[in-house]
Design a protein around this motif. Structure first.
Motif, PDB file in Angstrom:
ATOM      1  N   ILE A  64      -0.266  -1.780  -7.008  1.00 43.17           N
ATOM      2  CA  ILE A  64       0.545  -2.383  -5.948  1.00 43.17           C
ATOM      3  C   ILE A  64       1.803  -1.552  -5.696  1.00 43.17           C
ATOM      4  O   ILE A  64       2.234  -1.360  -4.550  1.00 43.17           O
ATOM      5  CB  ILE A  64       0.898  -3.840  -6.304  1.00 43.17           C
ATOM      6  CG1 ILE A  64      -0.382  -4.687  -6.286  1.00 43.17           C
ATOM      7  CG2 ILE A  64       1.931  -4.410  -5.344  1.00 43.17           C
ATOM      8  CD1 ILE A  64      -0.244  -6.047  -6.925  1.00 43.17           C
ATOM      9  N   SER A  65       2.378  -0.999  -6.766  1.00 45.80           N
ATOM     10  CA  SER A  65       3.545  -0.128  -6.615  1.00 45.80           C
ATOM     11  C   SER A  65       3.200   1.123  -5.812  1.00 45.80           C
ATOM     12  O   SER A  65       4.027   1.626  -5.032  1.00 45.80           O
ATOM     13  CB  SER A  65       4.094   0.267  -7.989  1.00 45.80           C
ATOM     14  OG  SER A  65       4.616  -0.852  -8.664  1.00 45.80           O
ATOM     15  N   LEU A  66       1.980   1.637  -5.998  1.00 46.37           N
ATOM     16  CA  LEU A  66       1.537   2.809  -5.242  1.00 46.37           C
ATOM     17  C   LEU A  66       1.493   2.497  -3.749  1.00 46.37           C
ATOM     18  O   LEU A  66       1.886   3.322  -2.915  1.00 46.37           O
ATOM     19  CB  LEU A  66       0.146   3.251  -5.706  1.00 46.37           C
ATOM     20  CG  LEU A  66       0.056   4.137  -6.936  1.00 46.37           C
ATOM     21  CD1 LEU A  66      -1.412   4.376  -7.305  1.00 46.37           C
ATOM     22  CD2 LEU A  66       0.759   5.465  -6.707  1.00 46.37           C
ATOM     23  N   ILE A  67       1.013   1.306  -3.417  1.00 52.41           N
ATOM     24  CA  ILE A  67       0.938   0.913  -2.011  1.00 52.41           C
ATOM     25  C   ILE A  67       2.344   0.774  -1.428  1.00 52.41           C
ATOM     26  O   ILE A  67       2.623   1.235  -0.307  1.00 52.41           O
ATOM     27  CB  ILE A  67       0.148  -0.396  -1.862  1.00 52.41           C
ATOM     28  CG1 ILE A  67      -1.287  -0.185  -2.354  1.00 52.41           C
ATOM     29  CG2 ILE A  67       0.157  -0.872  -0.408  1.00 52.41           C
ATOM     30  CD1 ILE A  67      -2.075  -1.467  -2.531  1.00 52.41           C
ATOM     31  N   GLU A  68       3.243   0.155  -2.179  1.00 53.48           N
ATOM     32  CA  GLU A  68       4.633   0.025  -1.717  1.00 53.48           C
ATOM     33  C   GLU A  68       5.280   1.396  -1.564  1.00 53.48           C
ATOM     34  O   GLU A  68       6.005   1.660  -0.591  1.00 53.48           O
ATOM     35  CB  GLU A  68       5.429  -0.822  -2.710  1.00 53.48           C
ATOM     36  CG  GLU A  68       5.027  -2.285  -2.748  1.00 53.48           C
ATOM     37  CD  GLU A  68       5.862  -3.080  -3.728  1.00 53.48           C
ATOM     38  OE1 GLU A  68       6.607  -3.978  -3.290  1.00 53.48           O
ATOM     39  OE2 GLU A  68       5.779  -2.793  -4.946  1.00 53.48           O
ATOM     40  N   HIS A  69       5.025   2.283  -2.530  1.00 57.68           N
ATOM     41  CA  HIS A  69       5.572   3.642  -2.474  1.00 57.68           C
ATOM     42  C   HIS A  69       5.035   4.382  -1.255  1.00 57.68           C
ATOM     43  O   HIS A  69       5.782   5.093  -0.564  1.00 57.68           O
ATOM     44  CB  HIS A  69       5.210   4.388  -3.762  1.00 57.68           C
ATOM     45  CG  HIS A  69       5.623   5.828  -3.766  1.00 57.68           C
ATOM     46  ND1 HIS A  69       6.921   6.233  -4.011  1.00 57.68           N
ATOM     47  CD2 HIS A  69       4.910   6.966  -3.545  1.00 57.68           C
ATOM     48  CE1 HIS A  69       6.990   7.550  -3.945  1.00 57.68           C
ATOM     49  NE2 HIS A  69       5.783   8.020  -3.666  1.00 57.68           N
ATOM     50  N   PHE A  70       3.753   4.198  -0.971  1.00 62.07           N
ATOM     51  CA  PHE A  70       3.158   4.851   0.198  1.00 62.07           C
ATOM     52  C   PHE A  70       3.817   4.338   1.473  1.00 62.07           C
ATOM     53  O   PHE A  70       4.119   5.125   2.400  1.00 62.07           O
ATOM     54  CB  PHE A  70       1.656   4.594   0.234  1.00 62.07           C
ATOM     55  CG  PHE A  70       0.940   5.336   1.322  1.00 62.07           C
ATOM     56  CD1 PHE A  70       0.413   6.592   1.088  1.00 62.07           C
ATOM     57  CD2 PHE A  70       0.802   4.783   2.592  1.00 62.07           C
ATOM     58  CE1 PHE A  70      -0.256   7.295   2.100  1.00 62.07           C
ATOM     59  CE2 PHE A  70       0.143   5.469   3.607  1.00 62.07           C
ATOM     60  CZ  PHE A  70      -0.383   6.724   3.358  1.00 62.07           C
TER      61      PHE A  70
END
Length: 350
Positions: free
Chosen positions: A242-248
């Protein structure tokens, strides 16, 4: 021939008796504690010397997998950490440390001493509860809008691929994970890399290599709109995903620009659908691929280019293609969120 540590080169060792794992008329399989990241699992035997037990030093990671019935006792003892075996006696006073005598045996002799195939951790007569395993958690993805089964499958596939990659990276950089397991992960990178099939096979191989821990499973789907998809897996892995999606979402332009910078160069040099067999290690093309892949890895935030390159056997082109494939999967997941079709409680993706 298996390379084994010579007894003459090893220092005298001791271990702490931990518990009996299998008991019939007497202890048949016992466990010793030899440090923070190692155990000794041993079987009773009279086929070596007067000593009562023959044991293999295994890493904590190996022992965890054994307790999960990933393999049997024979497999575990034939592949010990650093190819190290001992013989020893159990003292009457179990609080006294056990003196270990290193022993150098041929694989043939070892094969005759340890149990036959088919004895798993589930066959233990005594429970083992000293290791706390990561809890398998349920991550709920709220869904809205129109969906069909194919789209649910596509969404879950992106999650599964990224989950397998991040779990494999964690294992690869973990000093406690056996070298053999890391080599198995590296074998997943050995693909032609000349088309789409290689990418599909790569992520499937990572999931297979990592076992149950590298595969998130669908627990339930509610088809109504709004509905949900419940996926079972490791809580930390879901948080990272989920952090990866937010970072993206926060860095989409920079990530997309670096993706295009790398992809266009591979297309220009005709390496999108070619392997690195014709690419010299010192060639300017390989160096440029490495620099552009490094830049993408830095902004994408999954793992560093350096780590991926090590996992890929120092093949810069393979590492670059894995980064491109990873970006595409993060981007597809981001699209589901940005379209308002998927959400997770507590986060907002613009």
């Amino acid at each position: 021939m298996i390379q084994m540590a010579s007894p003459t080169l090893m220092r005298a060792a001791t271990a702490k008796f931990e518990q009996v794992l299998y008991y019939m008329d007497a202890p048949e399989v016992v466990l010793l504690d030899i440090g923070k990241v190692s155990k000794i699992i041993a079987v009773a035997t009279d086929r070596i010397s007067a000593r009562g037990f023959f044991g293999a030093k295994v890493s904590l990671a190996q022992f965890r997998l054994y307790l999960q019935d990933r393999f049997d006792l024979r497999h575990l003892m034939l592949r010990p950490d650093r190819w190290t075996w001992f013989e020893f006696d159990l003292p009457e006073d179990r609080s006294v440390r056990v003196k270990l005598d290193p022993i150098d045996l041929t694989p043939d002799i070892i094969a005759r001493i340890i149990p036959k195939h088919g004895f798993f951790a589930r066959d233990h007569s005594e429970d083992y509860e000293a290791i706390t395993f990561e809890q398998r958690s349920v991550q709920r993805f709220e869904v809205d809008g129109q969906w069909d089964m194919r789209e649910f499958g596509k969404f879950h596939a992106q999650i599964s691929d990224l989950y397998a990659l991040t779990q494999s990276v964690d294992q690869f950089v973990d000093a406690a994970v056996p070298l053999e397991q890391k080599r198995t992960i590296m074998k997943s990178f050995v693909k032609p890399w000349e088309g789409g099939g290689s990418y599909y096979g790569f992520f499937r191989s990572l999931a297979k290599t990592g076992g149950e821990g590298a595969r998130p499973n669908i627990k339930a789907i509610q088809w109504a709109s709004p509905g949900y998809m419940d996926v079972v897996g490791d809580a930390d892995a879901f948080d990272r995903l989920i952090s990866l999606i937010e970072h993206f979402a926060d860095n989409r332009k920079s990530i997309t620009d670096n993706y295009n910078h790398l992809w266009s160069y591979l297309k220009e040099t005709n390496y999108l659908n070619r392997s690195s067999r014709t690419l010299e290690r010192t060639s300017p093309v390989r160096i440029e691929i490495g620099e552009r892949a490094k830049a993408l890895g830095k902004v994408l935030g999954v793992t560093s280019y350096r780590t991926l390159k090590q996992m890929a056997g120092n093949d810069a082109l393979v590492a670059a293609k894995v980064l491109l494939a990873t970006e595409r999967r993060v981007s597809r997941l981001y699209d589901f969120f940005s379209e308002g079709r998927v959400s997770v409680s507590g986060i907002t993706v613009a």
